[in-house]
Write a protein that holds these residues in place. Sequence first.
Motif, PDB file in Angstrom:
ATOM      1  N   MET A  38       1.082  -1.030  -0.040  1.00  0.00           N
ATOM      2  CA  MET A  38       0.353   0.183   0.245  1.00  0.00           C
ATOM      3  C   MET A  38       0.665   1.204   0.360  1.00  0.00           C
ATOM      4  O   MET A  38       2.247   1.159   0.187  1.00  0.00           O
ATOM      5  CB  MET A  38      -1.193   0.273   1.102  1.00  0.00           C
ATOM      6  N   SER A  39       0.148   2.308  -0.833  1.00  0.00           N
ATOM      7  CA  SER A  39       0.966   3.336  -0.466  1.00  0.00           C
ATOM      8  C   SER A  39       0.258   4.194  -0.100  1.00  0.00           C
ATOM      9  O   SER A  39      -1.192   4.746   0.129  1.00  0.00           O
ATOM     10  CB  SER A  39       0.710   4.083  -1.974  1.00  0.00           C
ATOM     11  N   ASP A  40       0.429   5.835   1.193  1.00  0.00           N
ATOM     12  CA  ASP A  40      -0.250   7.161   1.659  1.00  0.00           C
ATOM     13  C   ASP A  40       0.555   8.015   0.978  1.00  0.00           C
ATOM     14  O   ASP A  40       2.106   8.532   1.038  1.00  0.00           O
ATOM     15  CB  ASP A  40      -0.582   7.103   3.496  1.00  0.00           C
ATOM     16  N   ASP A  41      -0.177   8.864   0.564  1.00  0.00           N
ATOM     17  CA  ASP A  41      -0.146  10.122  -0.010  1.00  0.00           C
ATOM     18  C   ASP A  41       1.309  10.262  -0.773  1.00  0.00           C
ATOM     19  O   ASP A  41       2.071  10.398  -0.870  1.00  0.00           O
ATOM     20  CB  ASP A  41       0.562  10.997   0.385  1.00  0.00           C
ATOM     21  N   GLU A 103      -3.663   2.222  -2.627  1.00  0.00           N
ATOM     22  CA  GLU A 103      -3.215   3.179  -2.809  1.00  0.00           C
ATOM     23  C   GLU A 103      -4.078   4.904  -1.981  1.00  0.00           C
ATOM     24  O   GLU A 103      -5.531   4.931  -2.246  1.00  0.00           O
ATOM     25  CB  GLU A 103      -2.424   3.913  -4.329  1.00  0.00           C
ATOM     26  N   THR A 104      -4.072   5.084  -0.812  1.00  0.00           N
ATOM     27  CA  THR A 104      -4.912   5.886  -0.538  1.00  0.00           C
ATOM     28  C   THR A 104      -4.057   7.854  -0.592  1.00  0.00           C
ATOM     29  O   THR A 104      -2.472   7.594  -0.489  1.00  0.00           O
ATOM     30  CB  THR A 104      -4.877   5.986   1.048  1.00  0.00           C
ATOM     31  N   GLY A 105      -4.909   8.685  -0.511  1.00  0.00           N
ATOM     32  CA  GLY A 105      -4.363  10.509  -0.163  1.00  0.00           C
ATOM     33  C   GLY A 105      -5.376  11.279   0.053  1.00  0.00           C
ATOM     34  O   GLY A 105      -6.569  10.660  -0.386  1.00  0.00           O
ATOM     35  N   GLN A 106      -5.021  12.309   0.350  1.00  0.00           N
ATOM     36  CA  GLN A 106      -5.892  13.157   0.787  1.00  0.00           C
ATOM     37  C   GLN A 106      -6.443  13.436  -1.125  1.00  0.00           C
ATOM     38  O   GLN A 106      -6.044  13.296  -2.062  1.00  0.00           O
ATOM     39  CB  GLN A 106      -4.915  14.515   0.769  1.00  0.00           C
ATOM     40  N   ALA A 107      -7.759  13.339  -1.567  1.00  0.00           N
ATOM     41  CA  ALA A 107      -8.488  13.884  -1.828  1.00  0.00           C
ATOM     42  C   ALA A 107      -8.822  14.893  -2.805  1.00  0.00           C
ATOM     43  O   ALA A 107      -8.422  16.333  -1.804  1.00  0.00           O
ATOM     44  CB  ALA A 107      -9.110  13.121  -2.653  1.00  0.00           C
TER      45      ALA A 107
END
Length: 107
Positions: A38-41, A103-107
């Motif tokens: 996974m990845s964050d930002d 993968e997640t992060g601010q939208a």
Amino acid sequence: MTIATTKLSDPVVRAAVTAINAGDREAFVGLLAEDATMSDDGSDRNLADWIDREIFTTHGRMDVQTESDGGRALVANFTNDTWGEMRTAWRFTVDGGKVSRFETGQA
């Protein structure tokens, strides 16, 4: 407007969001491929550490606003005890009925 979790198009993503919102770490981990990443930002993270810190020990919850890519790309208001509420984007890669990457992060 929030999309009801039961209405999410991809069954694996639907189960993942359901597990997150129920605080069910065991169910969530059961949906992950053995070598899931996974990845964050945009930065890869240690998956087990991240899900504990950002989701399961901090009461993470996803209120999905939109979905695309057959239900594998979501925009959600994500809330946890550490950061409060943030608008986030999530993209899930599903192979053989398991999440191999998200993968997640601010939208």
